[in-house]
Each structure stands twice: as structure tokens, then as C-alpha cells.
Design a protein around this motif. Structure first.
Motif, PDB file in Angstrom:
ATOM      1  N   THR A 195       0.831  -1.206   0.000  1.00 26.00           N
ATOM      2  CA  THR A 195       0.000   0.000   0.000  1.00 26.00           C
ATOM      3  C   THR A 195       0.864   1.254   0.000  1.00 26.00           C
ATOM      4  OG1 THR A 195      -1.832  -1.103   1.132  1.00 26.00           O
ATOM      5  CG2 THR A 195      -1.722   1.302   1.311  1.00 26.00           C
ATOM      6  N   ALA A 196       1.903   1.284   0.836  1.00 24.56           N
ATOM      7  CA  ALA A 196       2.779   2.451   0.890  1.00 24.56           C
ATOM      8  C   ALA A 196       3.513   2.660  -0.425  1.00 24.56           C
ATOM      9  CB  ALA A 196       3.770   2.310   2.039  1.00 24.56           C
ATOM     10  N   ASP A 197       3.973   1.558  -1.042  1.00 21.97           N
ATOM     11  CA  ASP A 197       4.674   1.691  -2.322  1.00 21.97           C
ATOM     12  C   ASP A 197       3.755   2.242  -3.394  1.00 21.97           C
ATOM     13  OD1 ASP A 197       6.979   0.761  -1.173  1.00 21.97           O
ATOM     14  OD2 ASP A 197       6.734  -1.306  -1.868  1.00 21.97           O
ATOM     15  N   ALA A 198       2.474   1.828  -3.344  1.00 21.18           N
ATOM     16  CA  ALA A 198       1.523   2.322  -4.333  1.00 21.18           C
ATOM     17  C   ALA A 198       1.241   3.807  -4.130  1.00 21.18           C
ATOM     18  CB  ALA A 198       0.224   1.525  -4.249  1.00 21.18           C
ATOM     19  N   MET A 199       1.241   4.256  -2.884  1.00 19.26           N
ATOM     20  CA  MET A 199       0.955   5.664  -2.599  1.00 19.26           C
ATOM     21  C   MET A 199       2.027   6.590  -3.169  1.00 19.26           C
ATOM     22  SD  MET A 199      -0.226   5.248   1.371  1.00 19.26           S
ATOM     23  CE  MET A 199      -0.221   6.994   1.700  1.00 19.26           C
ATOM     24  N   VAL A 200       3.265   6.148  -3.210  1.00 23.32           N
ATOM     25  CA  VAL A 200       4.371   7.019  -3.618  1.00 23.32           C
ATOM     26  C   VAL A 200       4.923   6.659  -4.985  1.00 23.32           C
ATOM     27  CG1 VAL A 200       4.995   7.396  -1.208  1.00 23.32           C
ATOM     28  CG2 VAL A 200       6.105   5.554  -2.484  1.00 23.32           C
ATOM     29  N   ALA A 201       4.240   5.769  -5.702  1.00 24.93           N
ATOM     30  CA  ALA A 201       4.785   5.262  -6.972  1.00 24.93           C
ATOM     31  C   ALA A 201       5.049   6.383  -7.968  1.00 24.93           C
ATOM     32  CB  ALA A 201       3.836   4.219  -7.548  1.00 24.93           C
ATOM     33  N   ASP A 202       4.188   7.404  -8.004  1.00 26.20           N
ATOM     34  CA  ASP A 202       4.339   8.449  -9.020  1.00 26.20           C
ATOM     35  C   ASP A 202       4.892   9.742  -8.427  1.00 26.20           C
ATOM     36  OD1 ASP A 202       2.184   8.997  -7.474  1.00 26.20           O
ATOM     37  OD2 ASP A 202       0.843   9.604  -9.113  1.00 26.20           O
ATOM     38  N   ARG A 203       5.567   9.666  -7.294  1.00 21.50           N
ATOM     39  CA  ARG A 203       6.124  10.870  -6.662  1.00 21.50           C
ATOM     40  C   ARG A 203       7.650  10.818  -6.726  1.00 21.50           C
ATOM     41  NH1 ARG A 203       2.944  14.219  -4.031  1.00 21.50           N
ATOM     42  NH2 ARG A 203       0.740  13.667  -3.920  1.00 21.50           N
ATOM     43  N   PRO A 204       8.243  11.705  -7.539  1.00 24.23           N
ATOM     44  CA  PRO A 204       9.701  11.633  -7.736  1.00 24.23           C
ATOM     45  C   PRO A 204      10.504  12.003  -6.497  1.00 24.23           C
ATOM     46  CG  PRO A 204       8.799  13.594  -8.806  1.00 24.23           C
ATOM     47  CD  PRO A 204       7.622  12.789  -8.337  1.00 24.23           C
ATOM     48  N   ASN A 205       9.936  12.821  -5.609  1.00 25.94           N
ATOM     49  CA  ASN A 205      10.690  13.281  -4.448  1.00 25.94           C
ATOM     50  C   ASN A 205      10.413  12.389  -3.243  1.00 25.94           C
ATOM     51  OD1 ASN A 205      12.520  14.895  -3.139  1.00 25.94           O
ATOM     52  ND2 ASN A 205      11.122  16.605  -2.795  1.00 25.94           N
ATOM     53  N   THR A 206      10.462  11.069  -3.490  1.00 29.64           N
ATOM     54  CA  THR A 206      10.226  10.083  -2.436  1.00 29.64           C
ATOM     55  C   THR A 206      11.556   9.466  -2.017  1.00 29.64           C
ATOM     56  OG1 THR A 206       8.002   9.572  -3.215  1.00 29.64           O
ATOM     57  CG2 THR A 206       9.092   7.918  -1.846  1.00 29.64           C
ATOM     58  N   HIS A 207      11.718   9.305  -0.722  1.00 27.92           N
ATOM     59  CA  HIS A 207      12.944   8.735  -0.169  1.00 27.92           C
ATOM     60  C   HIS A 207      12.578   7.515   0.660  1.00 27.92           C
ATOM     61  CE1 HIS A 207      15.285  12.434  -1.171  1.00 27.92           C
ATOM     62  NE2 HIS A 207      14.097  13.007  -0.999  1.00 27.92           N
ATOM     63  N   ARG A 208      13.169   6.385   0.285  1.00 28.46           N
ATOM     64  CA  ARG A 208      12.970   5.151   1.049  1.00 28.46           C
ATOM     65  C   ARG A 208      13.946   5.165   2.219  1.00 28.46           C
ATOM     66  NH1 ARG A 208      11.333   0.555  -2.309  1.00 28.46           N
ATOM     67  NH2 ARG A 208      13.038  -0.631  -1.362  1.00 28.46           N
ATOM     68  N   VAL A 209      13.416   5.162   3.430  1.00 27.95           N
ATOM     69  CA  VAL A 209      14.254   5.242   4.625  1.00 27.95           C
ATOM     70  C   VAL A 209      13.941   4.075   5.545  1.00 27.95           C
ATOM     71  CG1 VAL A 209      14.401   7.759   4.502  1.00 27.95           C
ATOM     72  CG2 VAL A 209      12.604   6.702   5.861  1.00 27.95           C
ATOM     73  N   ARG A 210      14.853   3.806   6.427  1.00 31.17           N
ATOM     74  CA  ARG A 210      14.673   2.694   7.367  1.00 31.17           C
ATOM     75  C   ARG A 210      13.553   2.996   8.357  1.00 31.17           C
ATOM     76  NH1 ARG A 210      20.179   3.625   7.036  1.00 31.17           N
ATOM     77  NH2 ARG A 210      21.379   1.973   5.998  1.00 31.17           N
ATOM     78  N   GLY A 211      12.900   1.943   8.778  1.00 27.56           N
ATOM     79  CA  GLY A 211      11.803   2.112   9.715  1.00 27.56           C
ATOM     80  C   GLY A 211      12.247   2.582  11.086  1.00 27.56           C
ATOM     81  N   ASN A 212      13.507   2.318  11.443  1.00 24.54           N
ATOM     82  CA  ASN A 212      13.984   2.726  12.763  1.00 24.54           C
ATOM     83  C   ASN A 212      14.704   4.071  12.742  1.00 24.54           C
ATOM     84  OD1 ASN A 212      16.213   1.910  11.352  1.00 24.54           O
ATOM     85  ND2 ASN A 212      16.978   0.464  12.891  1.00 24.54           N
ATOM     86  N   GLU A 213      14.593   4.797  11.648  1.00 24.14           N
ATOM     87  CA  GLU A 213      15.136   6.158  11.600  1.00 24.14           C
ATOM     88  C   GLU A 213      14.337   7.050  12.558  1.00 24.14           C
ATOM     89  OE1 GLU A 213      17.538   8.229   9.445  1.00 24.14           O
ATOM     90  OE2 GLU A 213      18.406   6.307   9.999  1.00 24.14           O
ATOM     91  N   PRO A 214      14.965   8.098  13.124  1.00 24.30           N
ATOM     92  CA  PRO A 214      14.239   8.958  14.071  1.00 24.30           C
ATOM     93  C   PRO A 214      13.040   9.640  13.429  1.00 24.30           C
ATOM     94  CG  PRO A 214      16.349   9.935  13.442  1.00 24.30           C
ATOM     95  CD  PRO A 214      16.361   8.537  12.929  1.00 24.30           C
ATOM     96  N   ALA A 215      12.034   9.893  14.250  1.00 22.72           N
ATOM     97  CA  ALA A 215      10.820  10.529  13.760  1.00 22.72           C
ATOM     98  C   ALA A 215      11.085  11.972  13.380  1.00 22.72           C
ATOM     99  CB  ALA A 215       9.726  10.455  14.823  1.00 22.72           C
TER     100      ALA A 215
END
Length: 577
Positions: A195-215
Motif C-alpha cells: 500500500t505504501a509503495d503504491a501511494m508514492v509510486a508516481d512521486r519523484p521526491n520520495t525517499h525510502r528510509v529505514r523504519g527505525n530512523e528517528p521521527a
């Protein structure tokens, strides 16, 4: 038209012979005849294994693997998996599969760091929901988070059960339609969640980050700003006191433009405490180099009590662009000073007056033989009165100016001077003076003594000039009066203006010259001149003046005149005892 759904991953309308989501074979054949029992069993076994593999992989992702896996949550989700009970090897394979899909992930700092200077909308997609925030720098270039809003997945239409909502996100069975600005920076902590991948599929300014990165919160922005160069220089507001007591507000440099909190050491400033019991304001301002404090922006204001008349140390740490922490001394925040800036600067007095008994006294004594002995004795009695009555005579500085007649019309030195010093030296000096001949009966070089008094290095303490004489100063206008003008071209009325500007209190002790009578014009001019030499305009008569009266009129017995309160520290201790 009938919709087609993959029976394994529930992907809608898959295209191709194999499901692009899970790889399940969607169509094959044709085969002739009915399937055999063996083929049916083979299909059922393969289908159950595919569903189990898919569900276990989704459970591993939904449980937070590989970044922040929760084994308890994973165990609960495994119970929801289709197919036979999994083996330990199946569970390890599911976790490994989750790790395989989460490679080459970045950090939150790398994603939003460039926007700290320019600002941006930040969208943070995580297991708990979606956080939206506006990142924007203020006028000083300090990054700030505003409009920080968090939406839980449940508020976006997902199941109330958290495990179920996570599985829906991981498998892609949930649908969320985002409404974000096109240039928003999107942080996807759920890379691999369908679901998350589908939400950002067409957004060029998307950054895949680790889940344990600080909020993304205020603490994170503060930490990232440590490496951010500041847009303006920072300085400490101080008051500089000139030798004559005049004050000027200055900014002592702390951290230059372009400095970062990571690379900057503590700034150490030595300051002077004014002679007062009230607190002072430790104020740090920011602005372009050379900008006066009242045109700078206050970034830190706090009140502090300092030991009066002592040197102190202020230590300041740069904690971010145009952000500081006062390390030493101990202070109390004063937000009112920030909110009303530059009102605090308006409380700086034009002159500094100490909160103690210190006094600067200058005695100008005419050396002409007519009445000299009386003037000398009154001066010595004045010194005795100060020594006897003043609460702290050591704080009194005394200078003595003896003036004798001009001889001729050429510029010449007519003064005998004892510079500012302790009372005992002034007494020895006056005691050693001798009368000099009277050359010009109508005038004496009072103006030379006034010029010397105006030129002395007065302290920022109450100041008094005592004039003891008989004849008036030389006239300032040629052709007026019986005496010539001053050969040294000093104008006594201009020098009085200078002394008034320096807030020098004046007391005149006048012994009338032998030619003085109550009604003639020269005597009237002499009376008016001696009245002008004294403030207020009433000179003391030498024939009835006493030392105690003179000391009182001269205000030299301590706490003479109002003291001033300084709102900021001084650049240095304004007076050394």
C-alpha cells in the motif's frame, strides 16, 4: 466486466500469465480431459504453500522486519497465515525475504537536510500512520517545524485492529488516496509494504528510509541543524563606558556568519559588572556584521545577578544556526526582553554613575598673593573634612590646579598641576604651594584652569570642580573690560559649556578683589562672572565660607548625586578602586 483477483496476494486485475505481485501462475494449458486426482493434490499443495509463503512474508514485513522487528507481533500475525503450520525454516525464510526487499535505504537526514535552508512540506509514512509537517526557516535562517499533524491508519479508513491494519498495508489490500503538494518530500519508512509503495509510486521526491530512523519532530530538526551554517553573526550586548562616563551599547562578537554548532567551540567573554545590586541582562543578538544592537534580532535574553565591580566570565555555546546556550553564569530566561526588544536598550543611561561613594574632585586655586593664604588654608581644611566625614576616603580622587598670572601676551604655561590621586598627595601638594605676584589686577587665568579641568581624565563617578579665586577670568570679547583676552585663547564661557556637558558640578569660593565696590561696572561684571562660574549661580563668599559648608556644597562626602542602573554588563570594570 468481471474483475480478476490473484488468489494468493489478492492483487486486483493482474496482467500476464503470472501475477506480477507474487508470481503465482494465473493461466496455463489447455489440458485435455479432467484433472487427475494427483494433479489436483499437487495444485492444492502448491497453492497452500504459495499462500503460506506470501502471508508469512507479509507478516514479517508488518511486524517491522528487517529494521525493527517485533517477534511478539510476528508470532500473532503468523497465526493468521493460510496454509499448514509453518516450520522454523519458513519463518526464517520470511524474515530473510523481508530483508531482501529493503536494501539501499537512506536516512531521514539525507532526505530533508537540503530543505532545512529552503523549507518544504514533509510527509512521513510509517507503521503508525502518516505525519505531515511544514519545514520552514525563520528570518534568521533557523529551521522550524510548523503544522505538525499525525494521522493514524485507523483515521484513514484502515481496520481498528493494529495487526490487521498492518497486514492490510503490507499485502496491499488497503487503499489510501494521498492529497499532498506535488513538491512535498515524502519519507517512506514502509518500503516493501504494497500500500505504501503504491501511494508514492508516481512521486519523484520520495525517499525510502529505514523504519527505525528517528521521527520527524522538533528534536530531529534541532539535531540536523547542528551542521547547518548560520546566516548571521551572533554577538553579546554590552555597555562600553568611556573615561568620562559616557555610555555606548556595543555588540561583542561571539560566532561569525557561517559558523556551525558542530564545529564551534564555546565563546568566552570577560565582562565587567556594574556597581549595583540589581540584575543585568545577558542578551545575545544576531544580525549582519556591524549592525547596531537595536537593529539586530534577540536570540537569547536572560537575567543574571553578578557581584558588583568585579570581572566575570560569560561562556556561550552555539547550539544551532543563530541559537545559543548560556553556559556560564547561571541565568534565568527573560522572554519579556525578547518580546519587547529593543526596549531594554532604551534603558541604557547616557552616562554611568556608580552605586558607591566614589567622587572625583578638582580644586583650582588662584596663586595671586592677594588672599592666597586664606584660599590655601580653606583648601586644606576641605581635605581634612573629607578625610573626617567621608565614609570611604580611599574612593575619592583629587586633582589640584594652581594658576598664576600671565606675563606678556604670548601663549604660556601658567598652571601648576597635581594629577588625580589620593587625598594625602593632594594635601602635600597644596601645602607646598606659594603665592605668586599679581601682574594683571583686573583678571586672572581662571580660563586656563577651566581648560585643564575639562581635559582631565574624569571617572564615571560624581564630579566636582571647586574654584577658589579673587579676580574673574580674562574677557572673551576683545575691547570689553579693562583686562586683555587670554593669551592662550581659552574662552571661559565655552569651557563651562564643556564642563556642563560632562556633568561636572561647580562650586566657586570668591574673595572679592581690592578694587571691588558694590555699584561700578567692573565690579558688576566680576560679580556676574563669578555667579556664572558656580552652579547654582551663587558663589560662596570667602570671608564666611567654612570647610564643612564647602564640602557639603561640593557634594564630596559620599553618594553625591543620583546613581544609574545599567541593564547590561559592561565591557570592563568601569572603575578600579
Amino acid at each position: 466486466m468481471t474483475s480478476v483477483t490473484c488468489p494468493v496476494c489478492q492483487r486486483a486485475d493482474p496482467v500476464g500469465a503470472h501475477c506480477p505481485g507474487c508470481g503465482w501462475l494465473l493461466s496455463a494449458g489447455p489440458w485435455v480431459g479432467a484433472p487427475t486426482a494427483a494433479r489436483v493434490r499437487s495444485f492444492e499443495t502448491a497453492f497452500a504453500a504459495a499462500c503460506r509463503t506470501w502471508d508469512l512474508a507479509a507478516a514479517a514485513v508488518a511486524a517491522g522486519y528487517p529494521d525493527a522487528g517485533d517477534p511478539v507481533r510476528f508470532g500473532r500475525m503468523v497465526e493468521r497465515a493460510r496454509g499448514p503450520e509453518p516450520e522454523q525454516s519458513d519463518l526464517r525464510a520470511a524474515v530473510d525475504a523481508a530483508a531482501g526487499r529493503r536494501q539501499e535505504l537512506g536516512t531521514v537526514g539525507d532526505a530533508i537536510g537540503p530543505a532545512l535552508l529552503t523549507g518544504a512540506t514533509i510527509i512521513d509514512i510509517g507503521p503508525g500512520g502518516i505525519t505531515e509537517a511544514e519545514l520552514e526557516p525563520d528570518d534568521l535562517g533557523r529551521p522550524r517545524l510548523t503544522d505538525l499533524v499525525h494521522h493514524t491508519w485507523q483515521s484513514l479508513g484502515l481496520p481498528a485492529d493494529d495487526d490487521q491494519a498492518r497486514l492490510a498495508l503490507a499485502t496491499g489490500s488497503a487503499t489510501v488516496e494521498p492529497d499532498w503538494p506535488a513538491d512535498a518530500i515524502v519519507l517512506n519508512r514502509l518500503a516493501g509494504w504494497r500500500t505504501a509503495d503504491a501511494m508514492v509510486a508516481d512521486r519523484p521526491n520520495t525517499h525510502r528510509v529505514r523504519g527505525n530512523e528517528p521521527a520527524v519532530d522538533h528534536d530531529l530538526v534541532h539535531d540536523l541543524a547542528l551542521a547547518l551554517p548560520q546566516r548571521h553573526a551572533c554577538g553579546l550586548v554590552l555597555i562600553d563606558v568611556a573615561a568620562d562616563g559616557r555610555t555606548s551599547t556595543v555588540t561583542h562578537p561571539l560566532f561569525p556568519r557561517g559558523a556551525t554548532a558542530l564545529d564551534s567551540q564555546e565563546a568566552v567573554v570577560r565582562i565587567g559588572a556594574p556597581s549595583q545590586s540589581t540584575s543585568v541582562l545577558i542578551a545575545v543578538v544576531a544580525g549582519p556584521p556591524g549592525t547596531p544592537p537595536w537593529r539586530c534580532a534577540p536570540i537569547s535574553t536572560s537575567s543574571c545577578e553578578l557581584t558588583p565591580d568585579r570581572q566575570h566570565v560569560v561562556r556561550v555555546r552555539l547550539t544551532g544556526p543563530c541559537q545559543v546556550e548560556i553556559v556560564e553564569p547561571r541565568t534565568e530566561p527573560d522572554q519579556w526582553a525578547v518580546d519587547t526588544w529593543p526596549a531594554s536598550l532604551e534603558r541604557v543611561p547616557p552616562r554611568y554613575r556608580r552605586h558607591d561613594h566614589a567622587v572625583d574632585l578638582v580644586v583650582a586655586i588662584e596663586l595671586g598673593r592677594n588672599g592666597f593664604r586664606t584660599r590655601q588654608e580653606l583648601t586644606l581644611d576641605l581635605f581634612d573634612s573629607i578625610e573626617r566625614e567621608h565614609p570611604d576616603p580611599a574612593t575619592v580622587r583629587i586633582a589640584v590646579l594652581g594658576y598664576s598670572d600671565h606675563k606678556g601676551r604670548d601663549p604660556q604655561q601658567v598652571l601648576t598641576v597635581q594629577e588625580f590621586g589620593p587625598l594625602n598627595l593632594a594635601r602635600e601638594f597644596v601645602d607646598g604651594l606659594h603665592g605668586t605676584p599679581v601682574v594683571e589686577q583686573w583678571a586672572a587665568p581662571v580660563e586656563d584652569a577651566l581648560w585643564a579641568a575639562a581635559s582631565l581624565p574624569w571617572r564615571p563617578v560624581p564630579r566636582t570642580l571647586v574654584l577658589l579665586g579673587s579676580r574673574p577670568p580674562h574677557p572673551t570679547d576683545l575691547g570689553r573690560g579693562r583686562a586683555p583676552s587670554c593669551p592662550n585663547r581659552h574662552r571661559w564661557n565655552d569651557l563651562l559649556t564643556s564642563l556642563d556637558r560632562d556633568e561636572v558640578h561647580r562650586v566657586a569660593v570668591w574673595d572679592q578683589p581690592p578694587w571691588w565696590t558694590p555699584h561700578d561696572e567692573p565690579s558688576g561684571q566680576a560679580s556676574a562672572t563669578w555667579a556664572a562660574l558656580s552652579s547654582p549661580r551663587t558663589p560662596l563668599r570667602a570671608d564666611w565660607a567654612t570647610a564643612d559648608r564647602l564640602a557639603a556644597e561640593a557634594r564630596v562626602l559620599g553618594r553625591a548625586g543620583p546613581a544609574t542602573t545599567m541593564p547590561f554588563p559592561l565591557t570592563r570594570v568601569a572603575q578600579d578602586r
